[in-house]
Write a protein that holds these residues in place. Sequence first.
Motif, PDB file in Angstrom:
ATOM      1  N   GLU A   1       0.850  -1.188   0.000  1.00  0.00           N
ATOM      2  CA  GLU A   1       0.000   0.000   0.000  1.00  0.00           C
ATOM      3  C   GLU A   1       0.884   1.236   0.000  1.00  0.00           C
ATOM      4  N   VAL A   2       0.500   2.198  -0.850  1.00  0.00           N
ATOM      5  CA  VAL A   2       1.251   3.456  -0.934  1.00  0.00           C
ATOM      6  C   VAL A   2       0.295   4.624  -0.774  1.00  0.00           C
ATOM      7  N   ARG A   3       0.866   5.792  -0.443  1.00  0.00           N
ATOM      8  CA  ARG A   3       0.070   7.000  -0.257  1.00  0.00           C
ATOM      9  C   ARG A   3       0.719   8.119  -1.075  1.00  0.00           C
ATOM     10  N   TRP A   4      -0.132   8.938  -1.699  1.00  0.00           N
ATOM     11  CA  TRP A   4       0.350  10.097  -2.436  1.00  0.00           C
ATOM     12  C   TRP A   4      -0.647  11.229  -2.257  1.00  0.00           C
ATOM     13  N   THR A   5      -0.243  12.409  -2.635  1.00  0.00           N
ATOM     14  CA  THR A   5      -1.107  13.573  -2.511  1.00  0.00           C
ATOM     15  C   THR A   5      -1.590  13.979  -3.896  1.00  0.00           C
ATOM     16  N   ALA A   6      -2.897  14.108  -4.044  1.00  0.00           N
ATOM     17  CA  ALA A   6      -3.499  14.503  -5.322  1.00  0.00           C
ATOM     18  C   ALA A   6      -3.201  15.981  -5.577  1.00  0.00           C
ATOM     19  N   PRO A   7      -3.310  16.443  -6.810  1.00  0.00           N
ATOM     20  CA  PRO A   7      -3.059  17.858  -7.107  1.00  0.00           C
ATOM     21  C   PRO A   7      -3.949  18.812  -6.309  1.00  0.00           C
ATOM     22  N   ASP A   8      -5.142  18.356  -5.902  1.00  0.00           N
ATOM     23  CA  ASP A   8      -6.016  19.227  -5.116  1.00  0.00           C
ATOM     24  C   ASP A   8      -5.664  19.216  -3.630  1.00  0.00           C
ATOM     25  N   GLY A   9      -4.640  18.442  -3.242  1.00  0.00           N
ATOM     26  CA  GLY A   9      -4.172  18.405  -1.860  1.00  0.00           C
ATOM     27  C   GLY A   9      -4.750  17.275  -1.036  1.00  0.00           C
ATOM     28  N   SER A  10      -5.680  16.500  -1.574  1.00  0.00           N
ATOM     29  CA  SER A  10      -6.276  15.400  -0.811  1.00  0.00           C
ATOM     30  C   SER A  10      -5.361  14.182  -0.826  1.00  0.00           C
ATOM     31  N   PRO A  11      -5.268  13.477   0.307  1.00  0.00           N
ATOM     32  CA  PRO A  11      -4.412  12.279   0.358  1.00  0.00           C
ATOM     33  C   PRO A  11      -5.115  11.105  -0.334  1.00  0.00           C
ATOM     34  N   ARG A  12      -4.347  10.299  -1.033  1.00  0.00           N
ATOM     35  CA  ARG A  12      -4.868   9.119  -1.728  1.00  0.00           C
ATOM     36  C   ARG A  12      -4.013   7.916  -1.350  1.00  0.00           C
ATOM     37  N   THR A  13      -4.621   6.736  -1.377  1.00  0.00           N
ATOM     38  CA  THR A  13      -3.877   5.494  -1.141  1.00  0.00           C
ATOM     39  C   THR A  13      -4.263   4.480  -2.199  1.00  0.00           C
ATOM     40  N   GLY A  14      -3.399   3.504  -2.392  1.00  0.00           N
ATOM     41  CA  GLY A  14      -3.665   2.446  -3.357  1.00  0.00           C
ATOM     42  C   GLY A  14      -2.602   1.366  -3.269  1.00  0.00           C
ATOM     43  N   GLN A  15      -2.815   0.285  -3.990  1.00  0.00           N
ATOM     44  CA  GLN A  15      -1.886  -0.846  -4.022  1.00  0.00           C
ATOM     45  C   GLN A  15      -1.064  -0.801  -5.301  1.00  0.00           C
TER      46      GLN A  15
END
Length: 193
Positions: A92-106
């Motif tokens: 699982e990884v986490r990144w920040t979307a261009p709008d500033g919201s945190p996102r996660t995914g595999q």
Amino acid sequence: MEAFRGPRRWLWRWRRNPLRRRADVVEGWVLAGAWLLTLLAGTVAGLVTARAVEHDLARERAATHPMIAYVVTRAPGRSGARSSTGERVWAEVRWTAPDGSPRTGQVRVTPGAATGAPVAVWTDAYAHLANRPATPTEASVRAAFIGTLAATTAAAAPSAASRLLLIRLERHRLALWDTEWSRLGPQWGRKTG
């Protein structure tokens, strides 16, 4: 076998000859038309398909963006246990979307990747994970391959149709010969017997 048939003549079906039959001319035109249709259909289908594939892959390239994500929890496996096959494991990884919201995914990472390790990911316009797009070189190769397959498939149709038509013409010609022979054959038997 060559001595029996005689030398091959170029365009013999269209030459003036008292033995030339109408069926020979028709067969010649069928062959010429089939070659032309085969060449035209294959070329057009191959070029159109290759261009469409390359366009779709370029659009996919433009719609995805590289991002840096970070591993949330340590990836399974031993650190540095990378095999020669380039084995990767899901984490699982986490990144920040261009709008500033945190996102996660595999995504797939190296075995044993530590928490917080950076990982390159690709996202779409909505910051959802996406597959890595094909590079321009990969897109060209893929487009050429798929275009070649489309050209071969499209060229097979007129080629097969002409082959079937030529088989039917041959059967018709043989039936005409049988009819003619049944009419003239008995006359020959009286003269030689």
